[in-house]
Design an enzyme around this catalytic site. Structure first.
Site, PDB file in Angstrom:
ATOM      1  N   ARG A 184       0.842  -1.207   0.000  1.00 58.21           N
ATOM      2  CA  ARG A 184       0.000   0.000   0.000  1.00 58.21           C
ATOM      3  C   ARG A 184       0.874   1.254   0.000  1.00 58.21           C
ATOM      4  O   ARG A 184       0.973   1.958  -0.997  1.00 58.21           O
ATOM      5  CB  ARG A 184      -0.946  -0.031   1.224  1.00 58.21           C
ATOM      6  N   ASP A 185       1.556   1.528   1.107  1.00 57.29           N
ATOM      7  CA  ASP A 185       2.346   2.762   1.184  1.00 57.29           C
ATOM      8  C   ASP A 185       3.420   2.762   0.103  1.00 57.29           C
ATOM      9  O   ASP A 185       3.731   3.802  -0.485  1.00 57.29           O
ATOM     10  CB  ASP A 185       3.002   2.866   2.576  1.00 57.29           C
ATOM     11  N   HIS A 245       5.671   4.264  12.602  1.00 59.99           N
ATOM     12  CA  HIS A 245       5.648   4.202  11.124  1.00 59.99           C
ATOM     13  C   HIS A 245       6.636   5.259  10.643  1.00 59.99           C
ATOM     14  O   HIS A 245       6.318   6.444  10.608  1.00 59.99           O
ATOM     15  CB  HIS A 245       4.211   4.483  10.648  1.00 59.99           C
ATOM     16  N   HIS A 248       9.259   6.818   7.896  1.00 60.59           N
ATOM     17  CA  HIS A 248       9.869   6.909   6.556  1.00 60.59           C
ATOM     18  C   HIS A 248      11.351   7.230   6.771  1.00 60.59           C
ATOM     19  O   HIS A 248      11.751   7.737   7.820  1.00 60.59           O
ATOM     20  CB  HIS A 248       9.149   7.971   5.718  1.00 60.59           C
ATOM     21  N   CYS A 275       4.586   9.266   0.012  1.00 55.52           N
ATOM     22  CA  CYS A 275       3.184   9.669  -0.005  1.00 55.52           C
ATOM     23  C   CYS A 275       3.007  10.655  -1.147  1.00 55.52           C
ATOM     24  O   CYS A 275       3.773  11.616  -1.262  1.00 55.52           O
ATOM     25  CB  CYS A 275       2.805  10.309   1.334  1.00 55.52           C
ATOM     26  N   ASN A 284       9.357   4.003   3.218  1.00 61.08           N
ATOM     27  CA  ASN A 284       9.415   3.573   4.622  1.00 61.08           C
ATOM     28  C   ASN A 284      10.741   2.872   4.858  1.00 61.08           C
ATOM     29  O   ASN A 284      11.405   2.438   3.928  1.00 61.08           O
ATOM     30  CB  ASN A 284       8.307   2.544   4.896  1.00 61.08           C
TER      31      ASN A 284
HETATM   32  P1  HMG Z   1     -13.134  14.737  -1.789  1.00 63.06           P
HETATM   33  O1  HMG Z   1     -12.949  15.159  -3.206  1.00 63.06           O
HETATM   34  O2  HMG Z   1     -13.176  15.786  -0.736  1.00 63.06           O
HETATM   35  O3  HMG Z   1     -14.364  13.734  -1.582  1.00 63.06           O
HETATM   36  O4  HMG Z   1     -11.951  13.731  -1.439  1.00 63.06           O
HETATM   37  P2  HMG Z   1     -15.852  13.720  -2.021  1.00 63.06           P
HETATM   38  O5  HMG Z   1     -16.588  12.978  -0.971  1.00 63.06           O
HETATM   39  O6  HMG Z   1     -16.312  15.101  -2.405  1.00 63.06           O
HETATM   40  O7  HMG Z   1     -15.837  12.808  -3.336  1.00 63.06           O
HETATM   41  C1  HMG Z   1     -15.194  13.203  -4.536  1.00 63.06           C
HETATM   42  C2  HMG Z   1     -15.157  12.018  -5.487  1.00 63.06           C
HETATM   43  O8  HMG Z   1     -14.386  10.958  -4.927  1.00 63.06           O
HETATM   44  C3  HMG Z   1     -16.531  11.414  -5.784  1.00 63.06           C
HETATM   45  O9  HMG Z   1     -16.457  10.875  -7.103  1.00 63.06           O
HETATM   46  C4  HMG Z   1     -16.618  10.287  -4.787  1.00 63.06           C
HETATM   47  O10 HMG Z   1     -17.477   9.263  -5.195  1.00 63.06           O
HETATM   48  C5  HMG Z   1     -15.196   9.777  -4.784  1.00 63.06           C
HETATM   49  P3  HMG Z   1     -16.986  11.690  -8.386  1.00 63.06           P
HETATM   50  O11 HMG Z   1     -18.407  12.017  -8.061  1.00 63.06           O
HETATM   51  O12 HMG Z   1     -16.080  12.915  -8.490  1.00 63.06           O
HETATM   52  O13 HMG Z   1     -16.769  10.713  -9.501  1.00 63.06           O
HETATM   53  N1  HMG Z   1     -14.839   9.109  -3.523  1.00 63.06           N
HETATM   54  C6  HMG Z   1     -14.330   7.863  -3.454  1.00 63.06           C
HETATM   55  N2  HMG Z   1     -14.028   6.950  -4.392  1.00 63.06           N
HETATM   56  C7  HMG Z   1     -13.538   5.775  -3.953  1.00 63.06           C
HETATM   57  N3  HMG Z   1     -13.315   5.479  -2.664  1.00 63.06           N
HETATM   58  C8  HMG Z   1     -13.598   6.367  -1.689  1.00 63.06           C
HETATM   59  C9  HMG Z   1     -14.144   7.611  -2.075  1.00 63.06           C
HETATM   60  N4  HMG Z   1     -14.540   8.705  -1.392  1.00 63.06           N
HETATM   61  C10 HMG Z   1     -14.965   9.607  -2.275  1.00 63.06           C
HETATM   62  N5  HMG Z   1     -13.380   6.072  -0.416  1.00 63.06           N
HETATM   63  C11 HMG Z   1     -11.094  11.830  -0.241  1.00 63.06           C
HETATM   64  C12 HMG Z   1     -11.853  13.141  -0.155  1.00 63.06           C
HETATM   65  C13 HMG Z   1     -10.740  11.416   1.175  1.00 63.06           C
HETATM   66  C14 HMG Z   1     -11.948  10.786  -0.913  1.00 63.06           C
HETATM   67  C15 HMG Z   1      -9.812  12.085  -1.082  1.00 63.06           C
HETATM   68  O14 HMG Z   1      -9.136  13.182  -0.547  1.00 63.06           O
HETATM   69  C16 HMG Z   1      -8.884  10.904  -1.104  1.00 63.06           C
HETATM   70  O15 HMG Z   1      -9.187   9.858  -1.659  1.00 63.06           O
HETATM   71  N6  HMG Z   1      -7.694  11.032  -0.471  1.00 63.06           N
HETATM   72  C17 HMG Z   1      -6.780   9.922  -0.343  1.00 63.06           C
HETATM   73  C18 HMG Z   1      -5.389  10.418  -0.182  1.00 63.06           C
HETATM   74  C19 HMG Z   1      -4.465   9.240   0.018  1.00 63.06           C
HETATM   75  O16 HMG Z   1      -4.805   8.098  -0.222  1.00 63.06           O
HETATM   76  N7  HMG Z   1      -3.222   9.541   0.450  1.00 63.06           N
HETATM   77  C20 HMG Z   1      -2.238   8.545   0.657  1.00 63.06           C
HETATM   78  C21 HMG Z   1      -2.510   7.663   1.842  1.00 63.06           C
HETATM   79  S1  HMG Z   1      -2.099   8.418   3.400  1.00 63.06           S
HETATM   80  C22 HMG Z   1      -0.420   8.065   3.617  1.00 63.06           C
HETATM   81  O17 HMG Z   1       0.217   7.553   2.739  1.00 63.06           O
HETATM   82  C23 HMG Z   1       0.188   8.321   4.956  1.00 63.06           C
HETATM   83  C24 HMG Z   1       0.412   7.059   5.792  1.00 63.06           C
HETATM   84  O18 HMG Z   1       1.288   6.161   5.139  1.00 63.06           O
HETATM   85  C25 HMG Z   1       1.039   7.414   7.129  1.00 63.06           C
HETATM   86  C26 HMG Z   1       2.229   8.341   6.921  1.00 63.06           C
HETATM   87  O19 HMG Z   1       3.281   7.929   6.459  1.00 63.06           O
HETATM   88  O20 HMG Z   1       2.013   9.515   7.228  1.00 63.06           O
HETATM   89  C27 HMG Z   1      -0.905   6.334   6.085  1.00 63.06           C
HETATM   90 MG    MG Z   2       3.488   6.315   5.135  1.00 61.01          MG
END
Ligand code: HMG
Ligand code: MG
Length: 306
Positions: A15-16, A207, A209, A240, A249
């Site tokens: 995933r990450d 966690h 990096h 990310c 990581n």
């Molecule tokens: P938004 O645009 O504010 O959401 O995004 P929305 O509710 O207005 O929806 C917009 C569109 O997204 C719609 O589709 C929804 O259906 C769709 P459209 O009508 O435009 O076709 N949608 C989804 N589709 C699939 N699955 C869902 C979903 N939710 C809405 N769950 C949202 C808000 C949270 C969805 C967006 O910002 C997003 O997906 N962000 C993800 C960012 C991400 O994945 N970042 C990386 C992971 S975090 C990380 O790596 C850190 C970590 O490792 C720890 C660390 O190291 O810090 C964990």
């Molecule tokens: Mg991470």
């Protein structure tokens, strides 16, 4: 100093690690990677992320991936879910654990999940209730706990504040994430010391990096405090998409080498993880960033040659 005798490793490479890859990785490669990691004995694999495919295209095949992997009896399969839409998909895909992911920095919360910290907790509340009523494990992840690419310094009080909110949502485990790898040992200890006043140390995870090369040292610093859950990524994959410049990581192979040297058990076969690391690195067309993985591979080659 009280080092634990056993550590739980959470493998986050699928995933990450893969979420940050620009080239599309086929389902077959993802499946083989997850299966190899489970066969290596990893007890928890973060395999999927049910987020918007427009935000993170590489994770768009999460449903198909979860349907195609072999379910290893000793392995828990986790999935990131930012909201109820993600939760429904994770539930349908038979994830064992869902991960709500927030941040200790307002700026990062906005960039990563498009809402404030307070709004994210409200979204997570629904997810937490649904997870509990469906018997799924719940983990909370707190990004930018040691620094933020947009805001800079993040103080331990901000981390404690999110830990308390995630605790109140009923999280079974909470990880303190150094998203951009800027933390150092003293800061890691300060943060864990503060958060452990509000949440059991035994349910806290690190966690880290490795952007600044501090991740192994940070793990050691946390180990000496009794932290016994760590995240790592095979071949050091990762980053990310919403934290530019952040590298992967800490590599799983390197963490295993460290823990083995300390006599700490994990139940994971380092040789099998090295093979998985070589497998995915070859597929990605670059060498692994795991120092231990590369050293073990080189040693094997020289043993074969003699
Ligand atoms: P938004 O645009 O504010 O959401 O995004 P929305 O509710 O207005 O929806 C917009 C569109 O997204 C719609 O589709 C929804 O259906 C769709 P459209 O009508 O435009 O076709 N949608 C989804 N589709 C699939 N699955 C869902 C979903 N939710 C809405 N769950 C949202 C808000 C949270 C969805 C967006 O910002 C997003 O997906 N962000 C993800 C960012 C991400 O994945 N970042 C990386 C992971 S975090 C990380 O790596 C850190 C970590 O490792 C720890 C660390 O190291 O810090 C964990
Ligand atoms: Mg991470």
């Amino acid at each position: 100093m009280h080092l634990p005798t056993h550590v739980k490793l959470v493998e986050v490479g699928p995933r990450d690690g893969l979420q940050n890859e620009k080239q599309t990785i086929s389902l077959d490669i993802k499946r083989e990677l997850v299966n190899r990691l489970a066969d290596a004995g990893l007890p928890n694999i973060e395999a999927a992320s049910f987020v918007s495919p427009k935000w993170v295209p590489q994770m768009a095949t999460s449903t198909e991936l979860m349907a195609s992997i072999d379910r290893h009896p000793g392995t828990l399969y986790s999935a990131l879910v930012p909201n109820m839409k993600g939760f429904e998909a994770a539930l349908a895909a038979r994830a064992d654990e869902v991960v709500i992911f927030g941040a200790a920095s307002e700026a990062f919360s906005q960039k990563n999940i498009n809402c404030s910290i307070a709004e994210s907790i409200e979204r997570f509340r629904e997810v937490a209730i649904a997870a509990t009523s469906n018997g799924l494990r719940l983990r909370g992840s707190i990004s930018c706990a040691l620094g933020c690419p947009y805001q800079g310094e993040v103080n331990p009080e901000s981390v404690v504040d999110v830990v308390k909110r995630m605790r109140d949502l009923g999280c079974d485990e909470i990880d303190i994430a150094d998203t951009i790898g800027v933390g150092t040992a003293a800061k890691v200890q300060r943060v864990f010391e503060q958060v452990a006043k509000e949440y059991p140390l035994t349910q806290l995870a690190g966690h880290f990096h490795d952007t600044y090369g501090q991740a192994l040292t940070n793990i050691y610093a946390a180990l000496t405090m009794g932290v016994r859950i760590f995240h790592a990524s095979v071949a050091g994959l990762g980053g990310c998409p919403y934290a530019k410049g952040a590298t992967g990581n800490v590599a799983t192979e390197d963490v295993l080498y460290l823990l083995d040297g300390l006599g700490i058990s994990t139940g994971v076969d380092i040789n099998a993880v090295v093979d998985a690391g070589q497998f995915i690195s070859q597929h990605l067309g670059r060498s692994s960033t795991s120092r231990a993985g590369n050293a073990i591979t080189a040693r094997r080659a020289s043993e074969l040659a003699t």
